[in-house]
Write an enzyme that holds these catalytic residues in place. Sequence first.
Site, PDB file in Angstrom:
ATOM      1  N   SER A 211     -48.877  78.562  69.845  1.00 23.74           N
ATOM      2  CA  SER A 211     -49.025  78.922  71.211  1.00 23.74           C
ATOM      3  C   SER A 211     -48.897  77.766  72.039  1.00 23.74           C
ATOM      4  O   SER A 211     -49.594  76.389  71.873  1.00 23.74           O
ATOM      5  CB  SER A 211     -50.590  79.571  71.239  1.00 23.74           C
ATOM      6  OG  SER A 211     -50.778  80.018  72.695  1.00 23.74           O
TER       7      SER A 211
ATOM      8  N   ASP B 127     -45.752  89.823  76.251  1.00 25.15           N
ATOM      9  CA  ASP B 127     -47.053  90.352  76.769  1.00 25.15           C
ATOM     10  C   ASP B 127     -46.968  90.826  78.204  1.00 25.15           C
ATOM     11  O   ASP B 127     -47.393  92.114  78.477  1.00 25.15           O
ATOM     12  CB  ASP B 127     -48.113  89.261  76.466  1.00 25.15           C
ATOM     13  CG  ASP B 127     -48.281  88.955  75.052  1.00 25.15           C
ATOM     14  OD1 ASP B 127     -47.824  89.715  74.122  1.00 25.15           O
ATOM     15  OD2 ASP B 127     -49.120  88.077  74.946  1.00 25.15           O
TER      16      ASP B 127
ATOM     17  N   ARG C 159     -54.716  76.712  86.156  1.00 23.16           N
ATOM     18  CA  ARG C 159     -55.355  78.240  86.442  1.00 23.16           C
ATOM     19  C   ARG C 159     -55.737  78.274  87.807  1.00 23.16           C
ATOM     20  O   ARG C 159     -55.298  79.348  88.260  1.00 23.16           O
ATOM     21  CB  ARG C 159     -56.103  78.560  85.409  1.00 23.16           C
ATOM     22  CG  ARG C 159     -55.820  78.477  83.749  1.00 23.16           C
ATOM     23  CD  ARG C 159     -54.448  79.235  83.966  1.00 23.16           C
ATOM     24  NE  ARG C 159     -53.670  79.499  82.428  1.00 23.16           N
ATOM     25  CZ  ARG C 159     -52.598  78.982  82.113  1.00 23.16           C
ATOM     26  NH1 ARG C 159     -51.907  78.608  83.081  1.00 23.16           N
ATOM     27  NH2 ARG C 159     -52.250  78.863  80.920  1.00 23.16           N
TER      28      ARG C 159
ATOM     29  N   ASP D  12     -58.966  81.059  79.556  1.00 25.82           N
ATOM     30  CA  ASP D  12     -58.040  81.215  80.643  1.00 25.82           C
ATOM     31  C   ASP D  12     -58.661  82.438  81.601  1.00 25.82           C
ATOM     32  O   ASP D  12     -58.638  82.573  82.608  1.00 25.82           O
ATOM     33  CB  ASP D  12     -56.651  81.228  80.522  1.00 25.82           C
ATOM     34  CG  ASP D  12     -55.862  79.990  80.174  1.00 25.82           C
ATOM     35  OD1 ASP D  12     -56.702  78.999  80.506  1.00 25.82           O
ATOM     36  OD2 ASP D  12     -54.963  79.820  79.705  1.00 25.82           O
TER      37      ASP D  12
END
Length: 494
Positions: free
Chosen positions: A270, A108, A189, A218
């Site tokens: 994931s 990605d 994050r 996120d």
Amino acid sequence: MAQLKAISPASSVNLASYGPKRNTLSSPDNLICSRKFSSLRELSGKSSSLHGHAIASNNGSISITPKKQGIRAVLSSDTGTESSKATKGGGLRGKLNKVVLAYSGGLDTSVIVPWLRENYGCEVVCFTADVGQGIKELDGLEEKAKASGACKLVVKDLKEEFVRDYIFPCLRAGAVYERKYLLGTSMARPVIAKAMVDVAKEVGADAVSHGCTGKGNDQVRFELTFFALNPELNVVAPWREWDITGREDAIEYAKKHNVPVPVTKKSIYSRDRNLWHLSHEGDILEDPANEPKKDMYMMSVDPEDAPNQPEYVEIGIDSGIPVSLNGKTLSPASLLAELNEIGCRHGIGRIDLVENRLVGMKSRGVYETPGGTILFNAVRELETLTLDRETIQVKDSLALKYAELVYAGRWFDPLRESMDAFMEKITGTTTGSVTLKLYKGSVCVTGRTSPYSLYREDISSFESGDIYDQADAAGFIRLYGLPMRVRAMLKKGI
């Protein structure tokens, strides 16, 4: 003041760089190491002396910059000429000068690099944060970023900052989201996004970008941090803009733009990993009725296969913050890393959770948090000695809101910061040690001690004492039970 613009497909604006232009290689603050490392793997082996420093790569030469002096990074690239041409004119969706991209090296983010250049006519600075995800995640990033068309690569070791300034405050607050989740991804994050804002300032970028999808939490966590720390930065979220809908589309785009496709086996799950935890989502977990497969777990041993003998650990705590393991004082990241190894051996910290995402949907995840589970139990247990009933009740009620704020990405919200000041004050006497027994997935407290303990054996003992007169209990009960007695009298007409 310029207003923040979240770039969308409909916007075709001409934007000027907010950041200062500067010669990032001429600063005397840089420490240049001319020795060539064979890879980031060798460099990471020196990580104990590099905590809090930025690591920049230029054809094998390493530039190390003290944290307070900013971040410098140059990565030469065969695509540099193309990048230079791209910045002269606008892109398909508008014009940006330079974008800092949260970069992992996966498919990605590798595709996002040329997409940004094509659509916004900008240079792309790739940024990777080391929050304890493992050396394999960092290996080969230089080559991948170069092949994707990035003009710079910055890798920063954030492990100590992550544990000290984000994990431990949550631990002190007792923050748990929806009864189980110890906020592993939620805490990571903001520290990554904060570093991205710092990098953007250093390299003169006018925008930041991330690879988060439009369905998850996120994206909110990254962007709220950007808003709080630099509202002038533009935000580009490709997954909310482009026509790429899946892995095959991304591979096709990569081939079209001569970006090497990462030749890694696509995981059916994931995952997100850092020093605090490892999360698993997707595949059979999407049905809450399915039991996780045994081979899904990557950190911890199955509790059934754990040693038949328990292991005892002693956690030293100072004002609600862990400081030592088995009598040995360690840095925050080192302490957590050692506890992770111990906890993994005994299958500690596995949870299976159906949670409510911030964006409104429910999702199911399985988490491995070995060291964190041990620390959470230790800190909470010590509070039973040092805090009174009223304080514990208020602290626990605030911890729910604290966890909600962290989960929602509001780390830099004044409310969370104010609550953190309360937590720091109220746990000022939560100092001492806790001994725990680890055995086949379970954590049992076996002992606790504190110089500020409110527990008095001479009062609590069943033996008679001078401080507590048992005869006083009769009057206390009559007064404490008076409302109940009056209500009963009313029902009976007395």
